[in-house]
Write an enzyme that holds these catalytic residues in place. Structure first.
Site, PDB file in Angstrom:
ATOM      1  N   GLY A   2       0.748  -1.431   0.033  1.00 15.89           N
ATOM      2  CA  GLY A   2      -0.059  -0.129  -0.089  1.00 15.89           C
ATOM      3  C   GLY A   2       0.838   1.185  -0.032  1.00 15.89           C
ATOM      4  O   GLY A   2       0.050   2.300  -0.064  1.00 15.89           O
ATOM      5  N   GLU A  47       3.848  -7.031   1.666  1.00 18.03           N
ATOM      6  CA  GLU A  47       3.394  -7.425   0.447  1.00 18.03           C
ATOM      7  C   GLU A  47       3.492  -6.138  -0.421  1.00 18.03           C
ATOM      8  O   GLU A  47       2.531  -5.755  -1.115  1.00 18.03           O
ATOM      9  CB  GLU A  47       1.968  -8.024   0.446  1.00 18.03           C
ATOM     10  CG  GLU A  47       1.626  -9.043   1.310  1.00 18.03           C
ATOM     11  CD  GLU A  47       0.057  -9.266   1.457  1.00 18.03           C
ATOM     12  OE1 GLU A  47      -0.721  -8.631   1.195  1.00 18.03           O
ATOM     13  OE2 GLU A  47      -0.171 -10.637   2.239  1.00 18.03           O
ATOM     14  N   PRO A  48       4.536  -5.644  -0.692  1.00 15.65           N
ATOM     15  CA  PRO A  48       4.602  -4.445  -1.591  1.00 15.65           C
ATOM     16  C   PRO A  48       4.219  -4.803  -3.164  1.00 15.65           C
ATOM     17  O   PRO A  48       5.031  -6.036  -3.468  1.00 15.65           O
ATOM     18  CB  PRO A  48       6.050  -3.991  -1.422  1.00 15.65           C
ATOM     19  CG  PRO A  48       6.810  -5.195  -1.188  1.00 15.65           C
ATOM     20  CD  PRO A  48       5.941  -6.175  -0.515  1.00 15.65           C
ATOM     21  N   GLY A  49       3.852  -4.062  -3.703  1.00 13.68           N
ATOM     22  CA  GLY A  49       3.548  -4.227  -5.440  1.00 13.68           C
ATOM     23  C   GLY A  49       4.064  -2.939  -5.900  1.00 13.68           C
ATOM     24  O   GLY A  49       5.035  -2.950  -6.473  1.00 13.68           O
ATOM     25  N   ARG A  50       3.182  -1.975  -6.057  1.00 16.05           N
ATOM     26  CA  ARG A  50       3.548  -0.648  -6.681  1.00 16.05           C
ATOM     27  C   ARG A  50       4.893  -0.069  -6.053  1.00 16.05           C
ATOM     28  O   ARG A  50       5.562   0.371  -7.132  1.00 16.05           O
ATOM     29  CB  ARG A  50       2.605   0.339  -6.324  1.00 16.05           C
ATOM     30  CG  ARG A  50       2.334   1.479  -7.219  1.00 16.05           C
ATOM     31  CD  ARG A  50       1.308   2.549  -6.739  1.00 16.05           C
ATOM     32  NE  ARG A  50       0.137   2.103  -6.027  1.00 16.05           N
ATOM     33  CZ  ARG A  50      -0.813   2.229  -6.861  1.00 16.05           C
ATOM     34  NH1 ARG A  50      -0.975   2.882  -7.951  1.00 16.05           N
ATOM     35  NH2 ARG A  50      -2.077   1.769  -6.243  1.00 16.05           N
ATOM     36  N   ARG A 100      -5.740   3.327 -15.824  1.00 14.78           N
ATOM     37  CA  ARG A 100      -5.649   4.058 -14.599  1.00 14.78           C
ATOM     38  C   ARG A 100      -6.258   5.478 -14.579  1.00 14.78           C
ATOM     39  O   ARG A 100      -7.075   5.729 -13.693  1.00 14.78           O
ATOM     40  CB  ARG A 100      -4.197   4.035 -13.997  1.00 14.78           C
ATOM     41  CG  ARG A 100      -3.638   2.645 -13.965  1.00 14.78           C
ATOM     42  CD  ARG A 100      -2.229   2.665 -12.748  1.00 14.78           C
ATOM     43  NE  ARG A 100      -2.744   3.044 -11.475  1.00 14.78           N
ATOM     44  CZ  ARG A 100      -2.504   4.180 -11.041  1.00 14.78           C
ATOM     45  NH1 ARG A 100      -1.839   4.958 -11.726  1.00 14.78           N
ATOM     46  NH2 ARG A 100      -2.938   4.302  -9.912  1.00 14.78           N
ATOM     47  N   TYR A 102      -9.349   5.572 -12.309  1.00 11.11           N
ATOM     48  CA  TYR A 102      -9.346   6.043 -10.922  1.00 11.11           C
ATOM     49  C   TYR A 102      -8.750   7.432 -10.803  1.00 11.11           C
ATOM     50  O   TYR A 102      -8.342   8.091 -10.033  1.00 11.11           O
ATOM     51  CB  TYR A 102      -8.001   5.379 -10.309  1.00 11.11           C
ATOM     52  CG  TYR A 102      -7.861   3.903 -10.224  1.00 11.11           C
ATOM     53  CD1 TYR A 102      -8.874   3.077  -9.740  1.00 11.11           C
ATOM     54  CD2 TYR A 102      -6.940   3.366 -11.032  1.00 11.11           C
ATOM     55  CE1 TYR A 102      -8.850   1.669  -9.583  1.00 11.11           C
ATOM     56  CE2 TYR A 102      -6.785   1.928 -10.985  1.00 11.11           C
ATOM     57  CZ  TYR A 102      -7.813   1.221 -10.503  1.00 11.11           C
ATOM     58  OH  TYR A 102      -7.713  -0.049 -10.376  1.00 11.11           O
ATOM     59  N   CYS A 159     -13.026   4.230 -29.269  1.00  9.77           N
ATOM     60  CA  CYS A 159     -14.190   4.761 -29.401  1.00  9.77           C
ATOM     61  C   CYS A 159     -15.055   5.303 -27.975  1.00  9.77           C
ATOM     62  O   CYS A 159     -16.064   4.587 -27.905  1.00  9.77           O
ATOM     63  CB  CYS A 159     -14.995   4.358 -30.638  1.00  9.77           C
ATOM     64  SG  CYS A 159     -14.158   4.442 -31.948  1.00  9.77           S
ATOM     65  N   GLU A 160     -14.736   5.811 -27.214  1.00 10.77           N
ATOM     66  CA  GLU A 160     -15.288   6.350 -25.947  1.00 10.77           C
ATOM     67  C   GLU A 160     -14.538   7.256 -25.399  1.00 10.77           C
ATOM     68  O   GLU A 160     -13.135   7.760 -25.308  1.00 10.77           O
ATOM     69  CB  GLU A 160     -14.778   5.255 -24.951  1.00 10.77           C
ATOM     70  CG  GLU A 160     -15.656   4.188 -24.949  1.00 10.77           C
ATOM     71  CD  GLU A 160     -15.825   3.227 -23.481  1.00 10.77           C
ATOM     72  OE1 GLU A 160     -15.576   3.833 -22.395  1.00 10.77           O
ATOM     73  OE2 GLU A 160     -15.815   2.202 -23.657  1.00 10.77           O
TER      74      GLU A 160
END
Ligand code: LLP
Length: 421
Positions: A242, A276-279, A315, A319, A345-346
């Protein structure tokens, strides 16, 4: 020696490990994900230093980037893994990480997944409900295999992050109500084939105000200390991931403050800690390079249309996330305010809105920074777009790390039945 990460050479062109980014796009095309093992190693070692005096183990959160060679790289550095599916389990095995270094997290492990994990002696299950415990108990007793169980606590804490990635409040689907944890932990002791190993918490991702971690960790430790006073063993505490990273500056993740917080809480205790690091290990080590297709003006509004889109990087639209965008080869020019958008196409297909950027022209290359985590891994093939090529830069050389389908391959995969409509 080259600086780690992506840096500018004397001609103001972006390089990595002595290689010009434009040489890489000439060879591999765009959109192109590029990862730098130099920065991955640096962040891993910094994290290790952050947790070593509190007896901490690293379990890389594979969901941040599950590319086989990226998992393998962290595995070689000594990392275990935090996984949330049997798909991630298989990838970690293929990358050489042993199941006895894997933590199986997630709210929806199905029965087949539980059985495979048990048969492979996975290090532990972080469980999120009594119902899940019952399922694991039934499967473990049928197989006569013991499951190591850690209870993920929901401490009802709302950290300073986007609502979609906040996981510590009681309204979310995650974790076990903090008031129910002690009772459930005691119940673990009554069950055969269930081995209680501890408690865990993960309150969300991209968190900057570390007082939320502090509160969650103190809550966790209090329950664990109480259980121990009552004669229960609580060998490990899993503190999750986190840590926030800076998408709009080159400032490093704040491992120093994090280290102080965990040392103050845990230095004098004898818990084995897991992280548990990810980012924070992989985000900064990746960039997404995109080419300008063309400019477009509409009633005074400027659009830069690029060849990367929300299917490569969701992302920003999912977010409201900010990613820094720079020209690969800097130039002098006038800055204008633009929306940087993809071809999908959005209206939601954008990389950046209302961004100041030097006026660009067709074929200019842009770098979308900090795209190592939760970028390629959240990709889709929307609008029949093929995957971007991904390359790893290691010891001054570039390696393609994924076979990407051509559209012809994709068509072949769908020609399973030849309907004669
Ligand atoms: N442990 C658990 C149980 C998790 O659910 C997560 C992330 C992590 C560890 C790793 O957290 P990190 O250190 O990476 O913050 N797609 C979103 C992020 C989703 C995070 C999901 N869980 C984004 O692009 O921001």
């Amino acid at each position: 020696m080259f600086p780690s990460g992506f840096y500018r050479d004397e001609n103001d062109e972006l390089n990595v490990q002595g290689i010009k980014i434009s040489d890489l796009t000439n060879r591999f095309g765009t959109p192109l994900f590029i990862y730098d093992t130099g920065l991955m190693k640096e962040r891993y070692e910094e994290f290790l230093d952050t947790v070593k005096n509190v007896n901490g183990n690293i379990h890389y959160a594979v969901k941040a980037n599950d590319s086989l060679n990226i998992i393998k790289f962290f595995g070689k550095l000594g990392s275990g893994a935090d996984i949330v599916s049997i798909g991630e389990f298989e990838k970690c095995v293929a990358a050489g990480i042993s199941p006895n270094k894997m933590i199986f997290s997630g709210v929806g492990k199905n029965k087949d997944e539980i059985e495979i994990a048990l048969r492979n002696n996975i290090l532990q299950f972080n469980i999120e409900s009594e119902e899940e415990l019952n399922d694991i108990y039934n499967i473990a007793s049928k197989l006569k295999l013991t499951a190591n169980i850690c209870l993920r606590v929901n401490p009802d804490i709302a950290p300073d992050t986007h609502k979609k990635i906040s996981t510590g409040e009681k309204e979310t689907k995650f974790g076990i109500d903090i008031d129910d944890v002690a009772r459930l932990y005691k119940r673990l002791y009554e069950l055969d084939y269930i081995n209680p190993v501890g408690l865990g918490v993960h309150i969300g991702s991209q968190i900057f105000d570390f007082s939320f971690f502090e509160k969650a960790y103190l809550d966790l430790k209090n329950i664990a200390d109480d259980l121990k006073k009552n004669g229960y063993k609580v060998p490990t505490l899993d503190l999750g991931g986190g840590i926030g990273i800076n998408y709009n500056s080159n400032k490093k993740p704040n491992f120093i403050t994090y280290k102080k917080i965990i040392s103050d809480i845990f230095l004098k205790s004898d818990y084995q800690l897991s992280f548990e690091p990810g980012r924070s290990l992989i985000a900064e080590a990746g960039v997404l390079i995109t080419k300008v297709i063309r400019n477009k003006k509409n009633k005074g509004k400027n659009f830069v249309i690029v060849d990367a889109a929300m299917n490569n990087l969701i992302r920003p639209t999912l977010y409201d996330a900010y990613h820094k965008i720079e020209l690969v080869k800097d130039k002098i020019g006038e800055e204008i305010v633009v929306d940087i958008v993809g071809p999908i196409c959005e209206t939601g297909d954008f990389i950046a809105l209302n961004r100041k950027l030097i006026e660009v022209k067709s074929d200019d290359l842009l770098t979308i920074r900090t795209a190592g985590a939760y970028a390629s891994v959240m990709k889709s093939n929307y609008n029949s777009r093929v995957d971007a090529v991904e390359i790893l830069i290691h010891d001054g050389k570039s390696y393609k790390i994924k076979q990407t389908d051509t559209i012809q391959n994709t068509i072949l995969k769908e020609k399973m039945v030849d309907f004669n409509f």
